[in-house]
Write a protein that holds these residues in place. Structure first.
Motif, short mmCIF file in Angstrom:
data_model
loop_
_atom_site.label_atom_id
_atom_site.label_comp_id
_atom_site.label_asym_id
_atom_site.label_seq_id
_atom_site.Cartn_x
_atom_site.Cartn_y
_atom_site.Cartn_z
N ASP A 38 -19.20 -79.81 -39.01
CA ASP A 38 -17.88 -80.14 -38.47
C ASP A 38 -17.96 -80.22 -36.96
N CYS A 39 -17.77 -81.42 -36.42
CA CYS A 39 -17.83 -81.63 -34.96
C CYS A 39 -16.44 -81.78 -34.35
N THR A 40 -15.42 -81.43 -35.10
CA THR A 40 -14.04 -81.66 -34.64
C THR A 40 -13.73 -80.88 -33.37
N ASN A 41 -14.18 -79.63 -33.28
CA ASN A 41 -13.80 -78.76 -32.17
C ASN A 41 -14.80 -78.78 -31.00
N VAL A 42 -15.79 -79.64 -31.10
CA VAL A 42 -16.78 -79.69 -30.03
C VAL A 42 -16.16 -80.30 -28.78
N GLY A 43 -16.28 -79.63 -27.67
CA GLY A 43 -15.72 -80.10 -26.41
C GLY A 43 -16.11 -79.17 -25.27
N PHE A 44 -15.67 -79.52 -24.07
CA PHE A 44 -15.97 -78.66 -22.91
C PHE A 44 -14.91 -78.86 -21.84
N ASP A 45 -14.77 -77.82 -21.02
CA ASP A 45 -13.84 -77.85 -19.88
C ASP A 45 -14.64 -78.04 -18.60
N VAL A 46 -13.99 -78.73 -17.64
CA VAL A 46 -14.56 -78.91 -16.31
C VAL A 46 -13.72 -78.08 -15.34
N ILE A 47 -14.32 -77.12 -14.67
CA ILE A 47 -13.59 -76.18 -13.82
C ILE A 47 -14.06 -76.36 -12.38
N ALA A 48 -13.13 -76.77 -11.50
CA ALA A 48 -13.46 -76.99 -10.09
C ALA A 48 -12.19 -77.09 -9.28
N SER A 65 -18.55 -71.92 -32.17
CA SER A 65 -19.57 -71.97 -33.22
C SER A 65 -20.92 -72.48 -32.72
N GLY A 66 -21.00 -72.79 -31.43
CA GLY A 66 -22.24 -73.35 -30.89
C GLY A 66 -23.37 -72.33 -30.81
N VAL A 67 -24.57 -72.79 -31.15
CA VAL A 67 -25.76 -71.96 -31.00
C VAL A 67 -26.83 -72.68 -30.17
N GLU A 68 -26.62 -73.96 -29.95
CA GLU A 68 -27.58 -74.75 -29.17
C GLU A 68 -26.81 -75.78 -28.35
N TRP A 69 -27.12 -75.87 -27.04
CA TRP A 69 -26.40 -76.78 -26.15
C TRP A 69 -27.40 -77.56 -25.30
N VAL A 70 -27.10 -78.83 -25.12
CA VAL A 70 -27.91 -79.67 -24.23
C VAL A 70 -26.94 -80.46 -23.35
N TRP A 71 -26.98 -80.18 -22.03
CA TRP A 71 -26.10 -80.84 -21.07
C TRP A 71 -26.86 -81.94 -20.33
N ASP A 72 -26.24 -83.12 -20.24
CA ASP A 72 -26.78 -84.22 -19.45
C ASP A 72 -25.70 -84.63 -18.45
N PHE A 73 -26.00 -84.52 -17.14
CA PHE A 73 -24.99 -84.76 -16.11
C PHE A 73 -25.00 -86.19 -15.56
N GLY A 74 -25.84 -87.03 -16.08
CA GLY A 74 -25.83 -88.43 -15.68
C GLY A 74 -26.42 -88.70 -14.31
N ASP A 75 -27.11 -87.71 -13.74
CA ASP A 75 -27.76 -87.93 -12.45
C ASP A 75 -29.25 -87.62 -12.60
N GLU A 76 -29.94 -87.45 -11.51
CA GLU A 76 -31.39 -87.25 -11.55
C GLU A 76 -31.79 -85.81 -11.82
N ASN A 77 -30.84 -84.91 -11.91
CA ASN A 77 -31.15 -83.50 -12.13
C ASN A 77 -31.53 -83.25 -13.60
N PRO A 78 -32.33 -82.22 -13.88
CA PRO A 78 -32.74 -81.94 -15.27
C PRO A 78 -31.57 -81.46 -16.12
N LYS A 79 -31.78 -81.51 -17.45
CA LYS A 79 -30.75 -81.07 -18.38
C LYS A 79 -30.64 -79.55 -18.37
N SER A 98 -22.44 -85.42 -20.66
CA SER A 98 -22.66 -85.39 -22.11
C SER A 98 -23.08 -83.99 -22.55
N LEU A 99 -22.44 -83.51 -23.65
CA LEU A 99 -22.83 -82.23 -24.26
C LEU A 99 -23.21 -82.48 -25.71
N ARG A 100 -24.45 -82.16 -26.07
CA ARG A 100 -24.90 -82.23 -27.46
C ARG A 100 -25.07 -80.79 -27.97
N MET A 101 -24.29 -80.47 -29.05
CA MET A 101 -24.25 -79.10 -29.53
C MET A 101 -24.82 -79.01 -30.94
#
Length: 344
Positions: A38-48, A65-79, A98-101
């Protein structure tokens, strides 16, 4: 020796072990194929607080329910691979985050990063030396004492043109009212200085009227009963009274609580430093900390600008007895910028 037949030995235990492993593998494969995530509740907040280059921006996963996260910020920095991460963008632009959970669910958001604005440095704002009041037709002198100034552009508030290009200038106002004095040094308009001056109407000349040689009898009696002062002393007393009235009208009144409110307003950018300098006898009065160390007003303003929190424990002001303007201040305070407190 001739063998007419070959006998094959079959181990039943090996066969059974192989069969059990095969059944387990088929079961795990069937469970993986038939299970639905179930990916219905997958999401993230941006705080700044702001979205500019070099600002720290927090990204926080909202699905418990997440146990594994992979963040991609769309720039040259690593995940990144945690549920909560902090990231800096070095260049302005639009980025897709992008967040892949749990290896299966993906969600994205776009944010716009602006170029960080250059802050105004109070130390680069030139100081204008000028009187608070002047009359129409009276020549008044203006000057600047900033060591870093190499060129000057003066505007005295009556024309749209530049009125002078020297460190010190003189000007005669032709109309009464509040005038804004503008000074730009080194062609740096971002750090231009503004101060106000009050131009009073010109003094009217008294006309000599022909005196009537009529003497009131009652006035004669009063003059005989009262010892009149010489005319020169009467004029002096009158002039002194006028001067006292003028000084009382111009007297500056400000309490420590009011000064504290002004400093708070400056720290949060609600007012500029000119609103505070108007209470000073001259623009660059000395400012002392609780240990007696001396600072310039510009250094003091720089210390309290854009801080997260300011804690004023005590303010002592030395005032001019006649005008009420502030000649010096002693301030016991500390400021917080970021995570640390700093004592002034």
């Amino acid at each position: 020796m001739n063998n007419k037949s070959i006998k094959t030995h079959f181990d039943l235990n090996v066969f059974l072990t192989f069969l059990v492993l095969l059944l387990c593998g088929l079961g795990l494969f069937a469970f993986r194929v038939n299970s639905k995530v179930d990916c219905t509740n997958v999401g993230f907040d941006v705080i700044a607080n702001s979205y500019t280059t070099e600002d720290l921006i927090e990204f926080k996963s909202t699905d418990a329910s997440g146990v594994e996260w992979v963040w991609d910020f769309g720039d040259e920095n690593p995940k990144a691979f945690r549920s909560n991460v902090v990231h800096q963008f070095q260049k302005e632009g639009t980025y897709e985050i992008s967040l892949r959970m749990n290896g299966q669910c993906t969600t994205t958001k776009k944010i716009v990063i602006a170029k960080r604005k250059k802050l105004i440095d109070p130390a680069l704002i030139p100081n204008i030396i000028l009187p608070k009041y002047v009359r129409v037709g009276q020549e008044v002198a203006f000057s600047n004492d900033s060591d870093f100034a190499k060129s000057w552009q003066w505007s005295f508030g009556e024309t749209m043109a530049v009125d002078g290009n020297d460190r010190s200038e003189k000007y005669t106002f032709t109309s009464p009212g509040e005038k804004t004095i503008l000074l730009v040094v080194n062609d740096d308009r971002r750090h231009e200085a503004k101060q106000r001056i009050t131009v009073l109407p010109a003094l009217k000349e008294k006309k000599n009227r022909a005196s009537v040689s009529r003497v009131d009898p009652i006035e004669t009696v009063l003059r005989e009963q009262i010892d009149d002062k010489p005319v020169s002393e009467v004029e002096k007393d009158t002039k002194a009274a006028e001067n006292r009235a003028a000084e009382e009208a111009k007297r500056i009144e400000i309490s420590t609580d009011e000064m504290q409110q002004l400093l708070m307003g400056y720290a949060t950018r609600n007012i500029d430093d000119i609103a505070i300098r108007n209470y000073f006898c001259y623009s660059n009065i000395p400012v002392f900390n609780s240990t007696g160390e001396r600072f310039t007003v510009s250094q003091f303003f720089k210390d309290i600008r854009d801080v997260n929190k300011i804690e004023l424990k005590e303010i002592r002001m030395i005032k001019d007895q006649k005008t009420g303007c502030i000649k010096s201040m002693t301030i016991n305070m500390r400021t917080k910028k970021g995570l640390f407190w700093k004592t002034f």
